[in-house]
Scaffold this motif. Structure first.
Motif, mmCIF file in Angstrom:
data_model
loop_
_atom_site.group_PDB
_atom_site.id
_atom_site.type_symbol
_atom_site.label_atom_id
_atom_site.label_comp_id
_atom_site.label_asym_id
_atom_site.label_seq_id
_atom_site.Cartn_x
_atom_site.Cartn_y
_atom_site.Cartn_z
ATOM 1 N N ILE A 1 -6.446 -7.976 -5.980
ATOM 2 C CA ILE A 1 -5.104 -7.975 -5.808
ATOM 3 C C ILE A 1 -4.195 -9.134 -4.946
ATOM 4 C CG2 ILE A 1 -2.387 -7.108 -5.579
ATOM 5 C CD1 ILE A 1 -4.318 -4.336 -5.649
ATOM 6 N N ARG B 1 -0.967 -9.986 -5.807
ATOM 7 C CA ARG B 1 0.894 -9.758 -6.212
ATOM 8 C C ARG B 1 1.031 -10.331 -4.486
ATOM 9 N NH1 ARG B 1 0.512 -4.643 -9.290
ATOM 10 N NH2 ARG B 1 -1.275 -4.341 -7.660
ATOM 11 N N THR B 2 2.324 -10.378 -4.601
ATOM 12 C CA THR B 2 3.356 -9.894 -3.028
ATOM 13 C C THR B 2 4.827 -9.327 -3.665
ATOM 14 O OG1 THR B 2 4.074 -12.491 -3.727
ATOM 15 C CG2 THR B 2 2.873 -11.716 -2.134
ATOM 16 N N ASN B 3 5.366 -10.375 -3.124
ATOM 17 C CA ASN B 3 7.040 -9.663 -2.796
ATOM 18 C C ASN B 3 7.460 -7.828 -2.753
ATOM 19 O OD1 ASN B 3 8.325 -12.208 -2.889
ATOM 20 N ND2 ASN B 3 8.149 -12.098 -5.725
ATOM 21 N N GLY B 4 7.033 -7.509 -2.142
ATOM 22 C CA GLY B 4 6.874 -5.483 -1.452
ATOM 23 C C GLY B 4 5.557 -5.143 -2.670
ATOM 24 N N GLN B 5 5.035 -6.250 -3.553
ATOM 25 C CA GLN B 5 3.934 -5.681 -4.122
ATOM 26 C C GLN B 5 2.238 -5.836 -2.760
ATOM 27 O OE1 GLN B 5 3.448 -3.293 -6.749
ATOM 28 N NE2 GLN B 5 5.555 -3.932 -6.936
ATOM 29 N N PRO B 6 1.439 -4.699 -2.926
ATOM 30 C CA PRO B 6 0.097 -5.050 -2.522
ATOM 31 C C PRO B 6 -0.450 -6.525 -1.999
ATOM 32 C CG PRO B 6 -0.292 -3.254 -3.531
ATOM 33 C CD PRO B 6 0.991 -3.730 -4.557
ATOM 34 N N ALA B 7 -0.686 -7.270 -1.070
ATOM 35 C CA ALA B 7 -1.961 -8.357 -1.298
ATOM 36 C C ALA B 7 -2.531 -8.151 -0.296
ATOM 37 C CB ALA B 7 -0.246 -9.521 -0.394
ATOM 38 N N TYR B 8 -4.124 -8.349 -1.023
ATOM 39 C CA TYR B 8 -5.058 -7.698 -0.302
ATOM 40 C C TYR B 8 -5.717 -9.481 -0.102
ATOM 41 C CZ TYR B 8 -3.821 -3.359 -1.656
ATOM 42 O OH TYR B 8 -3.347 -2.292 -1.701
ATOM 43 N N ASP C 1 -5.597 -5.625 3.636
ATOM 44 C CA ASP C 1 -4.310 -5.481 3.444
ATOM 45 C C ASP C 1 -3.696 -6.480 3.968
ATOM 46 O OD1 ASP C 1 -1.645 -5.421 2.758
ATOM 47 O OD2 ASP C 1 -2.127 -2.491 2.340
ATOM 48 N N THR D 1 -0.396 -7.368 3.679
ATOM 49 C CA THR D 1 1.095 -7.088 2.942
ATOM 50 C C THR D 1 2.079 -7.087 3.430
ATOM 51 O OG1 THR D 1 0.100 -5.966 1.281
ATOM 52 C CG2 THR D 1 2.757 -5.964 1.676
ATOM 53 N N GLU D 2 2.010 -6.561 4.382
ATOM 54 C CA GLU D 2 2.659 -6.455 5.744
ATOM 55 C C GLU D 2 2.935 -8.032 7.081
ATOM 56 O OE1 GLU D 2 5.632 -4.914 5.485
ATOM 57 O OE2 GLU D 2 4.616 -4.254 4.019
#
Length: 75
Positions: free
Chosen positions: A11, A13-20, A29, A31-32
């Motif tokens: 994945i 995606r960013t902007n609140g979506q998962p980033a892997y 992950d 994301t955070e």
């Protein structure tokens, strides 16, 4: 974890979506992680295999222990 990913489906995606990102077949992950805001970190894009890049990073693999493992890359 119980997810297996193809490299093409890790994945991005960013902007609140998962980033892997994947390193040595394990998918993490990011994301955070503030350094990964916007889905990029020092030229590495989320959704890719970062194994080669992390080998050259000053922190090396030491940061991986802080990240949540979400799966493995499928063979």
């Amino acid at each position: 974890y119980s997810f297996f990913f193809q490299v093409s489906s890790v994945i991005i995606r960013t902007n609140g979506q998962p980033a892997y990102v994947a390193v040595k077949g394990t998918v993490y992950d990011v994301t955070e992680v503030s350094a990964w805001q916007g889905g990029k970190h020092h030229g590495v894009t989320a959704g890719t295999d970062a194994t080669a890049a992390i080998a050259h990073a000053p922190h090396g693999e030491s940061v991986l222990g802080k990240l949540k493992v979400v799966g493995k890359l499928a063979d």
